[in-house]
Enzyme design. Structure first.
Site, PDB file in Angstrom:
ATOM      1  CG  ASP A 177      47.749  40.633  37.929  1.00 26.94           C
ATOM      2  OD1 ASP A 177      47.203  41.740  37.730  1.00 26.94           O
ATOM      3  OD2 ASP A 177      48.095  39.870  37.011  1.00 26.94           O
ATOM      4  CG  ASP A 194      43.626  43.731  38.019  1.00 28.70           C
ATOM      5  OD1 ASP A 194      43.138  44.428  37.109  1.00 28.70           O
ATOM      6  OD2 ASP A 194      44.392  42.760  37.806  1.00 28.70           O
ATOM      7  CG  ASP A 205      41.570  40.197  32.799  1.00 24.18           C
ATOM      8  OD1 ASP A 205      40.867  39.201  32.598  1.00 24.18           O
ATOM      9  OD2 ASP A 205      41.321  41.317  32.318  1.00 24.18           O
TER      10      ASP A 205
END
Length: 239
Positions: free
Chosen positions: A195, A25, A27
């Site tokens: 995240d 991922d 961001d």
């Protein structure tokens, strides 16, 4: 939800030895982009003569794609503006807001963001193990590619898929399924590193193992409450 015990989680070396590729991922996982979001969104709001929004509120809205983010921001600020809000209010403003946001975000992309400590070291470790790397983000591809290049991360990935690459976004499993198909790898041997619960839910539904970083956004909720195979405080721990 109680935090899984360390003994219940597989250690990273055995987990990495059982995968052929890693989907990462962007961001909140590789780059802290909250400053970019804050700057672009508030420039947009000023242009539309709407109230500003602070970073704490934006952080809780990030993760499900720019379209969801923008609609969440508009709902928040229109309520602050004292408007009797319904879905039509947001949709009436959305086209001009989206055009403004895109313009401002592309103008500042990467200027108010920073690569998290340990990210490059972690990517280098994964490469040294011969693992194939793909970046999969809900961020529009037109935002993701220049950001990765600006931060010196683009060269680690053989493919980059943004939130507009497939019909649906994470937490839907489709982006992971399609990414595994593009790689030609089995889902059970393709690790997702993210995240948030979006990444974990998508990975679980797709049949991919998943590792989550502890420092990202996760809609403002503790990430250790999410169902994942492992948590790391830095991508350097991917060894």
């Amino acid at each position: 939800m109680p935090e899984p015990s360390a003994a219940a989680l597989p250690s990273l070396p055995p987990l990495l030895s059982r995968v052929d590729a890693v989907i990462v991922d962007l961001d909140g996982t590789m780059v802290d982009t909250m400053g970019d979001f804050n700057e672009a969104i508030n420039r947009m709001l000023r242009e539309l003569a709407l109230p500003s929004i602070d970073g704490q509120h934006i952080e809780h809205m990030v993760g499900k794609g720019s379209e969801h983010l923008l609609r969440s921001v508009l709902k928040h600020v229109l309520t602050l503006d004292g408007r009797a809000l319904d879905a039509m209010d947001i949709e009436a403003i959305y086209p001009s807001a989206w055009a403004s946001y895109q313009r401002h975000y592309l103008a500042i992309n990467g200027q108010f963001s920073a690569v998290y400590a340990g990210v490059e070291e972690g990517l280098q470790v994964l490469q040294s193990r011969g693992l194939r790397l793909v970046c999969l983000t809900n961020k529009p591809t037109s935002f993701a590619l220049p950001l990765l290049k600006a931060k010196g991360l683009g060269g680690y990935f053989e493919m980059v898929f943004g939130g507009d690459a497939f019909e649906r976004k994470k937490p839907d499993p489709l982006p992971l399924i399609k990414t595994c198909e593009a790689l030609g790898t089995a889902r059970a041997r393709t690790l997702m590193v993210g995240d948030s619960s979006n990444d974990a839910q998508a990975a679980r539904a797709a049949g991919c193992p998943v590792v989550l970083v502890t420092y990202g956004y996760n809609h403002g909720q503790p990430v250790r409450g999410v169902d994942a195979d492992r948590f790391v405080d830095s991508l350097k721990q991917l060894r």
